[in-house]
Design an enzyme around this catalytic site. Structure first.
Site, PDB file in Angstrom:
ATOM      1  N   LYS A 219      33.369   8.859  12.542  1.00  0.00           N
ATOM      2  CA  LYS A 219      33.101   7.900  13.282  1.00  0.00           C
ATOM      3  C   LYS A 219      32.987   8.266  15.018  1.00  0.00           C
ATOM      4  O   LYS A 219      33.659   8.921  15.599  1.00  0.00           O
ATOM      5  CB  LYS A 219      34.376   6.815  13.589  1.00  0.00           C
ATOM      6  CG  LYS A 219      33.978   5.553  14.385  1.00  0.00           C
ATOM      7  CD  LYS A 219      35.107   4.918  14.900  1.00  0.00           C
ATOM      8  CE  LYS A 219      35.580   5.481  16.376  1.00  0.00           C
ATOM      9  NZ  LYS A 219      34.478   4.976  17.389  1.00  0.00           N
TER      10      LYS A 219
ATOM     11  N   GLY B 235      40.179  13.423  21.164  1.00  0.00           N
ATOM     12  CA  GLY B 235      40.063  12.180  22.111  1.00  0.00           C
ATOM     13  C   GLY B 235      41.428  12.319  23.174  1.00  0.00           C
ATOM     14  O   GLY B 235      42.062  13.340  23.377  1.00  0.00           O
ATOM     15  N   SER B 236      41.885  10.950  23.525  1.00  0.00           N
ATOM     16  CA  SER B 236      42.887  11.138  24.559  1.00  0.00           C
ATOM     17  C   SER B 236      44.266  11.298  23.741  1.00  0.00           C
ATOM     18  O   SER B 236      44.535  11.204  22.573  1.00  0.00           O
ATOM     19  CB  SER B 236      43.046   9.578  24.716  1.00  0.00           C
ATOM     20  OG  SER B 236      43.202   8.775  23.972  1.00  0.00           O
TER      21      SER B 236
ATOM     22  N   GLY C  64      45.909  10.073  20.247  1.00  0.00           N
ATOM     23  CA  GLY C  64      46.355  11.065  19.398  1.00  0.00           C
ATOM     24  C   GLY C  64      47.786  10.831  18.839  1.00  0.00           C
ATOM     25  O   GLY C  64      47.973  11.108  17.738  1.00  0.00           O
TER      26      GLY C  64
ATOM     27  N   GLU D  87      42.762  17.465  18.821  1.00  0.00           N
ATOM     28  CA  GLU D  87      42.381  17.842  20.194  1.00  0.00           C
ATOM     29  C   GLU D  87      42.582  16.973  21.027  1.00  0.00           C
ATOM     30  O   GLU D  87      41.414  16.101  21.107  1.00  0.00           O
ATOM     31  CB  GLU D  87      40.838  18.706  19.857  1.00  0.00           C
ATOM     32  CG  GLU D  87      40.579  19.866  20.777  1.00  0.00           C
ATOM     33  CD  GLU D  87      39.891  19.373  22.028  1.00  0.00           C
ATOM     34  OE1 GLU D  87      40.434  19.004  22.943  1.00  0.00           O
ATOM     35  OE2 GLU D  87      38.672  19.254  22.006  1.00  0.00           O
TER      36      GLU D  87
ATOM     37  N   CYS E  50      37.427  17.958  28.408  1.00  0.00           N
ATOM     38  CA  CYS E  50      39.023  18.008  27.985  1.00  0.00           C
ATOM     39  C   CYS E  50      39.462  19.495  28.698  1.00  0.00           C
ATOM     40  O   CYS E  50      40.646  19.456  29.017  1.00  0.00           O
ATOM     41  CB  CYS E  50      39.287  18.086  26.485  1.00  0.00           C
ATOM     42  SG  CYS E  50      38.218  18.984  25.770  1.00  0.00           S
TER      43      CYS E  50
ATOM     44  N   GLU F  49      45.090  13.565  33.535  1.00  0.00           N
ATOM     45  CA  GLU F  49      43.829  13.825  33.398  1.00  0.00           C
ATOM     46  C   GLU F  49      42.928  12.784  34.018  1.00  0.00           C
ATOM     47  O   GLU F  49      42.934  11.681  33.411  1.00  0.00           O
ATOM     48  CB  GLU F  49      43.481  13.906  31.784  1.00  0.00           C
ATOM     49  CG  GLU F  49      42.175  14.515  31.231  1.00  0.00           C
ATOM     50  CD  GLU F  49      41.831  14.521  29.896  1.00  0.00           C
ATOM     51  OE1 GLU F  49      42.404  13.501  28.980  1.00  0.00           O
ATOM     52  OE2 GLU F  49      41.375  15.573  29.542  1.00  0.00           O
TER      53      GLU F  49
HETATM   54  P1  NDP Z   1      39.795   7.479  22.975  1.00  0.00           P
HETATM   55  O1  NDP Z   1      40.972   8.495  22.488  1.00  0.00           O
HETATM   56  O2  NDP Z   1      40.144   6.191  23.017  1.00  0.00           O
HETATM   57  O3  NDP Z   1      38.564   7.666  22.053  1.00  0.00           O
HETATM   58  C1  NDP Z   1      38.480   8.884  21.168  1.00  0.00           C
HETATM   59  C2  NDP Z   1      37.774   8.449  19.807  1.00  0.00           C
HETATM   60  O4  NDP Z   1      38.982   7.545  19.199  1.00  0.00           O
HETATM   61  C3  NDP Z   1      36.502   7.220  19.896  1.00  0.00           C
HETATM   62  O5  NDP Z   1      35.578   7.712  18.736  1.00  0.00           O
HETATM   63  C4  NDP Z   1      37.540   5.934  20.110  1.00  0.00           C
HETATM   64  O6  NDP Z   1      36.620   5.052  19.768  1.00  0.00           O
HETATM   65  C5  NDP Z   1      38.501   6.415  18.944  1.00  0.00           C
HETATM   66  N1  NDP Z   1      39.788   5.585  18.878  1.00  0.00           N
HETATM   67  C6  NDP Z   1      40.119   4.775  19.922  1.00  0.00           C
HETATM   68  N2  NDP Z   1      41.307   3.930  19.453  1.00  0.00           N
HETATM   69  C7  NDP Z   1      41.492   4.389  18.138  1.00  0.00           C
HETATM   70  C8  NDP Z   1      42.567   4.205  17.102  1.00  0.00           C
HETATM   71  N3  NDP Z   1      43.492   3.489  17.478  1.00  0.00           N
HETATM   72  N4  NDP Z   1      42.213   4.740  16.167  1.00  0.00           N
HETATM   73  C9  NDP Z   1      41.418   5.797  15.675  1.00  0.00           C
HETATM   74  N5  NDP Z   1      40.409   5.816  16.565  1.00  0.00           N
HETATM   75  C10 NDP Z   1      40.359   5.463  17.711  1.00  0.00           C
HETATM   76  O7  NDP Z   1      39.303   7.994  24.472  1.00  0.00           O
HETATM   77  P2  NDP Z   1      38.387   7.282  25.149  1.00  0.00           P
HETATM   78  O8  NDP Z   1      37.152   7.109  25.013  1.00  0.00           O
HETATM   79  O9  NDP Z   1      39.121   5.793  25.587  1.00  0.00           O
HETATM   80  O10 NDP Z   1      39.077   7.801  26.619  1.00  0.00           O
HETATM   81  C11 NDP Z   1      40.370   7.588  27.456  1.00  0.00           C
HETATM   82  C12 NDP Z   1      40.525   8.827  28.175  1.00  0.00           C
HETATM   83  O11 NDP Z   1      40.802   9.933  27.186  1.00  0.00           O
HETATM   84  C13 NDP Z   1      39.571   9.613  29.090  1.00  0.00           C
HETATM   85  O12 NDP Z   1      39.859   9.022  30.321  1.00  0.00           O
HETATM   86  C14 NDP Z   1      40.035  10.951  29.002  1.00  0.00           C
HETATM   87  O13 NDP Z   1      41.273  11.354  29.822  1.00  0.00           O
HETATM   88  C15 NDP Z   1      40.627  11.068  27.465  1.00  0.00           C
HETATM   89  N6  NDP Z   1      39.593  11.795  26.634  1.00  0.00           N
HETATM   90  C16 NDP Z   1      39.781  13.121  26.312  1.00  0.00           C
HETATM   91  C17 NDP Z   1      38.773  13.774  25.470  1.00  0.00           C
HETATM   92  C18 NDP Z   1      38.936  14.921  25.144  1.00  0.00           C
HETATM   93  O14 NDP Z   1      37.952  15.524  24.414  1.00  0.00           O
HETATM   94  N7  NDP Z   1      40.287  15.713  25.090  1.00  0.00           N
HETATM   95  C19 NDP Z   1      37.535  12.981  25.003  1.00  0.00           C
HETATM   96  C20 NDP Z   1      37.434  11.600  25.565  1.00  0.00           C
HETATM   97  C21 NDP Z   1      38.295  11.114  26.280  1.00  0.00           C
HETATM   98  P3  NDP Z   1      36.033   4.218  20.584  1.00  0.00           P
HETATM   99  O15 NDP Z   1      34.766   4.920  21.164  1.00  0.00           O
HETATM  100  O16 NDP Z   1      35.697   2.785  20.492  1.00  0.00           O
HETATM  101  O17 NDP Z   1      37.013   4.149  22.066  1.00  0.00           O
END
Ligand code: NDP
Length: 492
Positions: A196, A248-249, A253, A270, A304, A401
């Site tokens: 996804k 992701g966040s 996580g 990660e 990140c 962050e």
């Molecule tokens: P998220 O953690 O929300 O998103 C990462 C992925 O997870 C996206 O595909 C998202 O979908 C999906 N997701 C969101 N909620 C769920 C859930 N409950 N269960 C499973 N999957 C889910 O990050 P954001 O994009 O909202 O960014 C928010 C903050 O996270 C940023 O400001 C940054 O600080 C951090 N971040 C860190 C990253 C890294 O590489 N470490 C990468 C991106 C963000 P959807 O696209 O619909 O939200």
């Protein structure tokens, strides 16, 4: 005086400034459909619900994309399970490798098309998608293709076996590259995948489905379901998924970790970071300034492992800040498709609001803000490159962050103090050290609680090198031989 008036033999006048003429990359190379469904079992599954994906640099609508439901996720997991059971997992490694090599070569052949789409949908400068994201994505497939038939040697006497169906959830900052980080090792190890992408950047993952068809990957080995977080949550909760790989966040996580606890599913996370970039007074200063710029303004700081906390040894604080500000003023912010652009658009309105609110907290808490003069486009989501000095360790801008082009500068006197301050964060993804002394680099690297420590460089990636975090930055490694382990079980 014009060139025509110049007397013979006189030296030509120096140009008054070095502004660049626009050099936009053509969009014609990529064709975007009006509407996309989900890629399930090698076919396009019509999406019952859709949402609009836009270009963050102009807010222009690009396409309608499927909002994946539980039924869509279920169909994709079913397709992945049957592809796993009916051939893919039993295929000799050398045969799996052929598909991975093919995908790598097609990524190279279609790199311009994919790079333009990545910049259009994500906002990152074309020179980064062209020179970093695409070459690295192809390199990951090449690299893991090489492991596919050598797993027995890579893990001698441990009988490596694929885990099964991997559910993979990726963010918006490196959409195609994160896809490659996830899919390449999973397939090399004999797993099948449901991926996804982030709802803001689905388009390169959807174009990648065309790459898969071109490579003639058997149906169901890779399935892509688009949508918001609820689609990701359905994948996490699905009973027939054997492994979840998430980038992701930290907040999401943590939720995923609690959700899969006790389910028997494998998990790698990660997550976020707040990397320290530590500059000692014996470093090559100009080189360090370039590394600082690359560390935090690369990909608008939406990285990140971005070097978002700069620790400067007190004795070089003033010359370093002067050089940094001078260099900052030369960064070109604007159209992501312009080949001259250094800093593109912020990925979404939500992210822009998050950056703006954290920057405001820095001002309110008493830090000193510097932004070079730059004219930001009126439409789209933009944030000027920013440096904060006079930052205390307790400020939010030094702790949280930001995920934007914002640098917080702090100082230190001794190596011990640098280590203590650098480790004073819940995160532990990466760090950088700038010094002439090799022994000091090793001393620091042993003490910094970070998954990656760069020395006299920053933000260097290579598929052979494992990447991952400590503490709230997650667990598990991606890249290198280590990256295979999360996709294997061992019958010892
Ligand atoms: P998220 O953690 O929300 O998103 C990462 C992925 O997870 C996206 O595909 C998202 O979908 C999906 N997701 C969101 N909620 C769920 C859930 N409950 N269960 C499973 N999957 C889910 O990050 P954001 O994009 O909202 O960014 C928010 C903050 O996270 C940023 O400001 C940054 O600080 C951090 N971040 C860190 C990253 C890294 O590489 N470490 C990468 C991106 C963000 P959807 O696209 O619909 O939200």
């Amino acid at each position: 005086m014009s060139e025509l008036d110049r007397p013979p033999g006189a030296t030509p006048a120096a140009p008054r400034d070095w502004t660049y003429a626009p050099a936009p990359e053509s969009r014609d190379v990529v064709r975007i459909a009006e509407r996309y469904g989900h890629f399930v079992g090698g076919q396009w599954l019509e999406a019952a619900e859709t949402y609009e994906t836009i270009s963050p640099s102009s807010e222009e609508p690009l396409a309608l994309v499927g909002q994946g439901t539980e039924q869509d996720v279920d169909a994709a997991v079913g397709a992945a399970r049957s592809a796993f059971a009916n051939g893919w997992s039993a295929l000799p490694g050398s045969e799996r490798a052929k598909y991975l090599f093919r995908i790598a070569r097609i990524l190279q052949e279609r790199s311009r098309e994919l790079a333009v789409l990545e910049s259009l949908n994500g906002g990152k400068p074309i020179k980064e998608s062209r020179d970093v994201d695409l070459p690295l994505a192809a390199a990951h497939f090449f690299y893991y293709a090489g492991w596919a038939d050598k797993l027995e040697y890579a893990f001698a006497n441990r009988r490596p076996r694929p885990v099964g169906v991997a559910g993979q959830i990726i963010p918006w900052n490196f959409p195609l590259l994160m896809l490659a980080w996830k899919i390449a090792p999973a397939l090399a190890a004999g797993n099948t995948v449901v991926l996804k992408p982030s709802h803001t950047t689905p388009l390169t993952a959807l174009l990648f489905c065309d790459v898969l068809r071109q490579a003639e990957l058997p149906p169901g080995v890779v399935n892509i379901v688009t949508g918001y977080g609820s689609t990701g949550a359905a994948l996490v909760k699905h009973k027939d998924v054997d492994k979840i790989a998430f980038t992701g966040s930290t907040e999401v996580g943590k939720w995923i970790q609690s959700e899969v606890a006790g389910s028997g599913k494998r998990l790698t996370l990660e997550l976020g970071g707040k990397a320290a970039n530590i500059v000692f007074d014996d470093c090559a200063l100009d080189q360090a300034v370039e590394g600082i710029i690359n560390g935090i303004y690369f990909n608008q700081g939406e990285v990140c492992c971005a070097g978002s906390r700069l620790f400067v040894q007190e004795s070089i604080y003033e010359p370093l800040i002067a050089k940094l500000k001078r260099r900052l003023a030369t960064l070109r912010v604007g159209d992501p498709l312009d080949k001259n652009t250094d800093v593109g658009a912020i990925n979404s309105r939500e992210q822009l609001e998050k950056i703006a609110s954290l920057v405001q907290s820095g001002v309110d808490e008493g830090a000193e803000i510097y932004q070079p003069p730059c004219r930001l486009p009126e439409k789209g989501f933009w944030f000027a490159p920013t440096v904060f000095t006079n930052v205390a360790q307790s400020y939010r801008i030094a702790q949280e962050e930001i995920f934007g082009p914002v640098l917080s500068v702090l100082t230190f006197r001794t190596p011990e103090e640098a280590v203590e301050k650098a480790n004073n964060t819940p995160y532990g993804l990466s760090a950088g050290v700038w010094t002439e002394k090799g022994s000091r680099i090793l001393w620091m690297a042993q003490r910094l609680r970070a998954g990656v420590v760069w020395a006299n460089t920053f933000n260097r990636f290579d598929p052979t090198s494992p990447f991952g975090g400590y503490k709230e930055s997650g667990f598990g490694r991606e890249g290198g031989r280590h990256g295979l382990e999360g996709y294997l079980r061992f019958d010892e």
